[in-house]
Design an enzyme around this catalytic site. Structure first.
Site, PDB file in Angstrom:
ATOM      1  N   ARG A  34       0.849  -1.182   0.000  1.00  0.00           N
ATOM      2  CA  ARG A  34       0.000   0.000   0.000  1.00  0.00           C
ATOM      3  C   ARG A  34       0.887   1.235   0.000  1.00  0.00           C
ATOM      4  O   ARG A  34       1.890   1.299   0.720  1.00  0.00           O
ATOM      5  CB  ARG A  34      -0.924   0.039   1.230  1.00  0.00           C
ATOM      6  CG  ARG A  34      -1.981  -1.048   1.239  1.00  0.00           C
ATOM      7  CD  ARG A  34      -3.071  -0.774   0.201  1.00  0.00           C
ATOM      8  NE  ARG A  34      -4.100  -1.814   0.237  1.00  0.00           N
ATOM      9  CZ  ARG A  34      -4.075  -2.917  -0.473  1.00  0.00           C
ATOM     10  NH1 ARG A  34      -3.034  -3.166  -1.268  1.00  0.00           N
ATOM     11  NH2 ARG A  34      -5.060  -3.797  -0.401  1.00  0.00           N
TER      12      ARG A  34
ATOM     13  N   HIS B 115      -0.303   0.090 -10.036  1.00  0.00           N
ATOM     14  CA  HIS B 115      -0.986  -0.803  -9.094  1.00  0.00           C
ATOM     15  C   HIS B 115      -1.519  -2.055  -9.814  1.00  0.00           C
ATOM     16  O   HIS B 115      -2.724  -2.305  -9.857  1.00  0.00           O
ATOM     17  CB  HIS B 115      -2.137  -0.058  -8.398  1.00  0.00           C
ATOM     18  CG  HIS B 115      -2.526  -0.683  -7.088  1.00  0.00           C
ATOM     19  ND1 HIS B 115      -3.016   0.042  -6.038  1.00  0.00           N
ATOM     20  CD2 HIS B 115      -2.502  -1.979  -6.656  1.00  0.00           C
ATOM     21  CE1 HIS B 115      -3.287  -0.763  -5.021  1.00  0.00           C
ATOM     22  NE2 HIS B 115      -2.972  -1.988  -5.376  1.00  0.00           N
TER      23      HIS B 115
ATOM     24  N   GLU C 197      -3.697   7.596  -5.565  1.00  0.00           N
ATOM     25  CA  GLU C 197      -3.703   7.000  -6.899  1.00  0.00           C
ATOM     26  C   GLU C 197      -4.932   7.422  -7.693  1.00  0.00           C
ATOM     27  O   GLU C 197      -6.012   7.592  -7.098  1.00  0.00           O
ATOM     28  CB  GLU C 197      -3.674   5.468  -6.780  1.00  0.00           C
ATOM     29  CG  GLU C 197      -2.433   4.939  -6.121  1.00  0.00           C
ATOM     30  CD  GLU C 197      -2.441   3.422  -5.937  1.00  0.00           C
ATOM     31  OE1 GLU C 197      -1.413   2.857  -5.521  1.00  0.00           O
ATOM     32  OE2 GLU C 197      -3.490   2.789  -6.218  1.00  0.00           O
TER      33      GLU C 197
END
Length: 320
Positions: free
Chosen positions: A239, A287, A268
């Site tokens: 994370r 991601h 993000e």
């Protein structure tokens, strides 16, 4: 008798949804180029019996207070820090996640990011594409070896243990730091349980795979990077909020550490002007830790199966 209804916060392939349509009334956010707006999510949550969510959606107390019909939130991820689990329990709403099915895929990506960062693969690819490759030289795009180095894993859960297996294939020494001992990893992989400070000081590659909690928020700060070797490479596939990105940037610019590979960021998506994107010694990904066709399909199916079972009165497959 009417079918229970679910709202899915991202567009999923019809071939995945088709087997569930005779049992569930499926509503879904259809746009692929933007996240579901908060006001839409709140409205849909009030109407639905179940939600199938992604990490990008905040399932907080405000939403749960208004969702009178809601019986389950099926999160399509291992992590669930986007969900107020305590509030969900207070409202008798089941919360599920998708562990196990993405373990190998995420470990593959984390180790691939480590290799890419160490051997400067992205930088070398761009060097060729830019037409800068005019000659060969002994130290042209020379990176760092991976084999026989020390791999430090922060967060030795399923993914961390699986990453350690990949490291052993490269004859790496494995150090790990975790909230508790992982005896299986020690016995089967020769991993050594150490303090965080010891790991930071001795690892050639520090890989962050810890969950995001109040205790781990910004655990990789200025002090953490100062402990690391000057030629160490930092990898984050967990994370983004575990890392103080300003501290990481400063550590890279001042050459306190050699490089970084990042699949996650605190906010993000990041913009093309993000400071870390300006550094050649940093590899940045959007991601995609679990993003293979096979694994994302399994995650979708597990989330939908959790929702279906709970809405049919059965127990969830993977409750949080």
């Amino acid at each position: 008798m009417s079918k229970p209804s679910i709202f899915i916060t991202r567009k999923l392939p019809e071939k995945v949804l088709a087997p569930y349509r005779d049992k569930l009334e499926i509503d879904m956010w259809e746009k692929t180029d933007e996240a579901v707006p908060r006001e839409v999510l709140l409205r849909k949550a009030r109407e639905a019996d179940g939600l199938v969510t992604m990490l990008t959606e905040s399932i907080d107390d405000t939403l749960l207070n208004e969702a009178a019909n809601l019986k389950i939130v099926a999160n399509m991820a291992v992590g669930y820090d986007n969900i107020n689990v305590e509030s969900a329990r207070k409202h008798n709403i089941e919360v599920t996640n998708t562990p196990d099915v993405l373990t190998d895929t995420t470990a593959d990506l984390a180790f691939g990011l480590l290799m890419t960062s160490a051997r400067r693969i992205v930088e070398a690819d761009q060097y060729v594409r830019n037409g800068d490759w005019k000659h060969w030289a002994p130290m042209l795009m020379a990176g760092s070896d991976i084999h026989h180095k020390t791999l430090g894993i922060v967060g030795m859960g399923r993914i961390g243990t699986t990453l350690a297996k990949r490291g052993r294939g490269f004859d790496m020494e494995i150090l790990y730091h975790n909230r508790s001992r992982n005896v299986e990893a020690e016995e089967q992989l020769g991993a050594e349980y150490v303090s965080l400070e010891y790991l930071l000081k001795n690892a050639d590659f520090v890989v962050c795979l810890a969950p995001l909690t109040d205790e781990t928020y910004h655990m990789f700060d200025q002090a953490a990077f100062k402990h690391m070797k000057n030629d160490a490479i930092f990898i984050n596939a967990s994370r983004g909020a575990l890392v103080n990105e300003t501290a990481l940037y400063n550590a890279l610019v001042s050459k306190e550490i050699k490089g970084a590979g990042l699949d996650v960021f605190e906010n993000e998506p990041i913009s093309k002007d993000h400071p870390l994107l300006q550094l050649n010694q940093v590899v940045c990904l959007p991601h995609i830790g679990s993003s293979s066709v096979e694994t994302r399909t399994k995650m979708m199916e597990l989330a939908l199966n959790n929702a279906l079972r709970v809405l049919q009165g059965d127990t969830a497959i993977t409750p949080v």
